[in-house]
Design a protein around this motif. Structure first.
Motif, PDB file in Angstrom:
ATOM      1  N   ARG A 242      44.631  40.344  39.818  1.00 22.93           N
ATOM      2  CA  ARG A 242      44.491  40.102  38.464  1.00 22.93           C
ATOM      3  C   ARG A 242      45.549  40.748  37.655  1.00 22.93           C
TER       4      ARG A 242
ATOM      5  N   HIS B  10      46.975  31.242  37.100  1.00 22.32           N
ATOM      6  CA  HIS B  10      45.608  31.552  37.141  1.00 22.32           C
ATOM      7  C   HIS B  10      44.835  31.239  38.391  1.00 22.32           C
TER       8      HIS B  10
ATOM      9  N   GLN C  46      44.609  33.582  41.562  1.00 19.10           N
ATOM     10  CA  GLN C  46      43.627  34.936  41.221  1.00 19.10           C
ATOM     11  C   GLN C  46      42.765  34.985  42.371  1.00 19.10           C
TER      12      GLN C  46
ATOM     13  N   GLY D 131      38.176  35.641  39.680  1.00 18.15           N
ATOM     14  CA  GLY D 131      39.234  34.442  40.166  1.00 18.15           C
ATOM     15  C   GLY D 131      38.478  33.762  41.251  1.00 18.15           C
TER      16      GLY D 131
ATOM     17  N   ARG E  66      39.448  30.490  33.846  1.00 19.19           N
ATOM     18  CA  ARG E  66      40.864  31.297  33.224  1.00 19.19           C
ATOM     19  C   ARG E  66      41.869  30.342  33.285  1.00 19.19           C
TER      20      ARG E  66
END
Lengths: 320, 262
Positions: free
Chosen positions: A235, A245, A248, A253, B179
């Motif tokens: 992270r 992203h 991750q 993630g 995310r």
């Protein structure tokens, strides 16, 4: 009475995703224990040619839903078609892969059919004419044994966990009528990243970097390239903007289960461990001999990754 | 543009999770409770959309008294109002039952868009968002990293393995977050002060017309029979060597010959 195993497969550009072979193989294994049959379903456009492959992994029958409206996955069309298939065939257990598509589809189907669904199952056991499953919760910090009420039981298997087993069956093909119903979603575009980038959740080997890389991933990329591995990141690395992203690994993630996970310069925060603890073998390389990652690893090297990883590259070249 | 954000309070991802004496739940003392990280993206995106289009952001959650804290956090970030379905009979509901409860509450809240986290990082069930969309009869988009609203439609970039799919659907739509969608803001001190005065409605199951005998622990379709810790790994084998070359050679040897993974 509901009986039989139905496996929903997934294809992209008329090639099955690996998790579909895993789901069919696992479906076969469970069906044998239950003394029942496996029916696989393929949805798409112009996909009849590939449908025959599924017999090899144990499908007794393959239902083919071939229609232009199914060429791209949409929740609406796929749910409508599959809900009708399930209502008419009345399987006891429905398997599918917990891929991105499976994670969109399975919960919607479960709601439509008002039945129990379990995501990311890592163990499936036949019991009392149905199944009991084991799945991680809290990002893998605990494993839950789950009983699913309702028919069918919907079981989404975590990619890369179930073994692919050849077990040739008939695999006879039956085309089905496609009633896609109301479809409000349109797919405008599918953008696949160029190159042979290996998806983390499907990779056999992952080489991952943490804060210790200071953002310099060249050596990690090189080792990953040689090993045909995917590149992951902690992270911190993503928060620093050193990697995107999508790379991750961790509780917030991607959750991964490769055969080999090589953690380079990763300290081993709980939330990272949660994302990779089901890997078969874990290697930790970290300068800090007290880093918590070592307590979760099978093999450890307490040294500078920038010295060890390039040396590993040379060693891998020797054995290849 | 009226937006409802579905929010859940979960244990902090750094929390140590321990199994309780009953074997089917976790110990909740000593746990720090936070807003589900994926819901933070949902709140942030809702605020940005509202600020560009006017309208309201309503935070909807099901929980106990302590969930008030999480709703206040969202209000402090800038949301306009909160609704908490707080009823002992709802406790222990599984994803489908939670979705039924939230869908019933949504009948009294005007919305053009619903945003939810892709999953709660507690049970990782992935069930609630999609089921709410199903019960409301609206399209869904999952794992969204970018969205664009115009002419009553929403275009979503959804992350898939190795790429992105761009979808479009007419509002109302429910989408879930991934995310990369945005960087959630922190609540400011004035925001925290203002949040104390913002409306926070608490409702029971009866208030939203849900029969308590259809939800809760006893009516789960996903029944937890046992929780177990993940299997322990054997103690780490530290690779010995004087130089990086020796270390690397010894490691690759063991991976190649013993583990047979390279």
């Amino acid at each position: 009475m509901a009986q039989g195993v139905l496996v929903i497969t997934e294809q992209r550009d008329n090639a099955f995703r690996k998790v579909s072979y895993e789901a069919v193989s696992e479906g076969r294994r469970v069906a044998d224990e239950l003394g029942t049959d496996v029916t696989a379903v393929v949805l798409g456009s112009g996909i009849e040619g590939i449908a025959g492959e599924l017999g090899k992994y144990g499908a007794d029958k393959v239902l083919v839903a071939d229609d232009g409206i199914l060429s791209d996955y949409t929740t609406d069309a796929y749910t409508n078609v599959l809900a009708e298939v399930i209502k008419s065939r009345e399987p006891k257990v429905v398997f599918l892969g917990a891929s991105v598509q499976g994670k969109d589809l399975a919960p919607r189907l479960a709601a439509r059919l008002d039945t129990g669904m379990a995501m990311d199952c890592v163990v499936v056991k036949a019991e009392d004419g149905g199944v009991v499953v084991t799945r991680p919760m809290f990002g893998g910090k605990v494993l839950a044994d789950i009983e699913l009420e309702g028919d069918p039981q919907i079981v989404a298997v975590r990619p890369n966990v179930m073994s692919i087993t050849e077990n040739a069956k008939d695999g006879s093909i039956e085309k089905i009528d496609v009633q896609a119903g109301e479809v409000k979603t349109t797919v405008l575009e599918t953008k696949i990243e160029a190159g042979d980038k290996i998806e983390l959740t499907e990779a056999d080997i992952i080489v991952s970097g943490g804060r210790g890389t200071e953002g310099k991933f060249e050596v990690i990329e090189e080792l990953a390239g040689l090993l045909n591995a995917a590149v992951g990141a902690s992270r911190t690395v993503v928060d620093e903007g050193w990697r995107s992203h999508g790379d991750q690994v961790g509780q917030t993630g991607k959750i991964v289960s490769p055969n080999l996970y090589i953690a380079c310069g990763i300290s081993g925060a709980i939330q990272h461990i949660a994302g990779m603890s089901t890997s078969k073998f874990i290697v930790a390389i970290n300068k800090d001999a007290d880093a918590p990652i070592f307590s979760k690893a099978d093999f450890g090297i307490a040294a500078d990754l920038f010295e060890v990883v390039p040396a590993m590259v040379q060693e891998v070249k020797k054995i290849q | 543009m009226d937006i409802v954000v579905l929010v859940k309070q979960v244990p902090d991802t750094e929390a140590l999770i321990q199994i309780a004496g009953d074997g089917v739940s976790i110990k909740t003392d000593n746990i720090k409770w936070v807003m589900n990280p994926y819901d933070e993206f949902a709140v942030e995106e809702a605020l940005q959309i509202r600020d560009a289009n006017e309208g309201t952001v309503t935070i909807l959650t099901m929980g106990t008294d302590k969930a008030v804290e999480t709703i206040r956090t969202a209000l402090a970030m800038g949301a306009d109002q909160g609704v908490l379905i707080n009823d002992p009979a709802a406790e222990g509901s599984d994803g489908l039952a939670v979705a039924k409860i939230l869908a019933a509450a949504l009948k009294d809240i005007p919305y053009d868009l619903i945003i939810a986290g892709q999953r709660g990082v507690d049970d990782d069930g992935y069930q609630v968002g999609a089921a709410v969309a199903e019960y409301m009869g609206i399209p869904q988009a999952s794992l969204v990293i970018k969205e664009e609203i115009s002419d009553g439609k929403i275009k979503c970039d959804c992350s898939i393995e190795g790429g992105t799919v761009v979808t479009e659907a007419p509002l109302p739509v429910l989408f879930t977050t991934q995310r990369g969608l945005n960087e959630p803001r922190y609540a400011s001190l004035p925001g925290i002060m203002k949040a104390k005065k913002k409306p926070l409605d608490q409702k029971t199951l009866a208030d939203i017309g849900i029969d308590p005998s259809t939800v809760g622990l006893a009516n789960r379709k996903v029944k937890i029979k046992a929780l177990n810790p993940p299997p322990e790994r054997k103690a780490v084998k530290m690779i010995e060597g004087e130089t990086p070359e020796e270390l690397a050679a010894a490691l690759i040897k063991v991976l190649h010959e013993e583990a047979k993974v390279v």
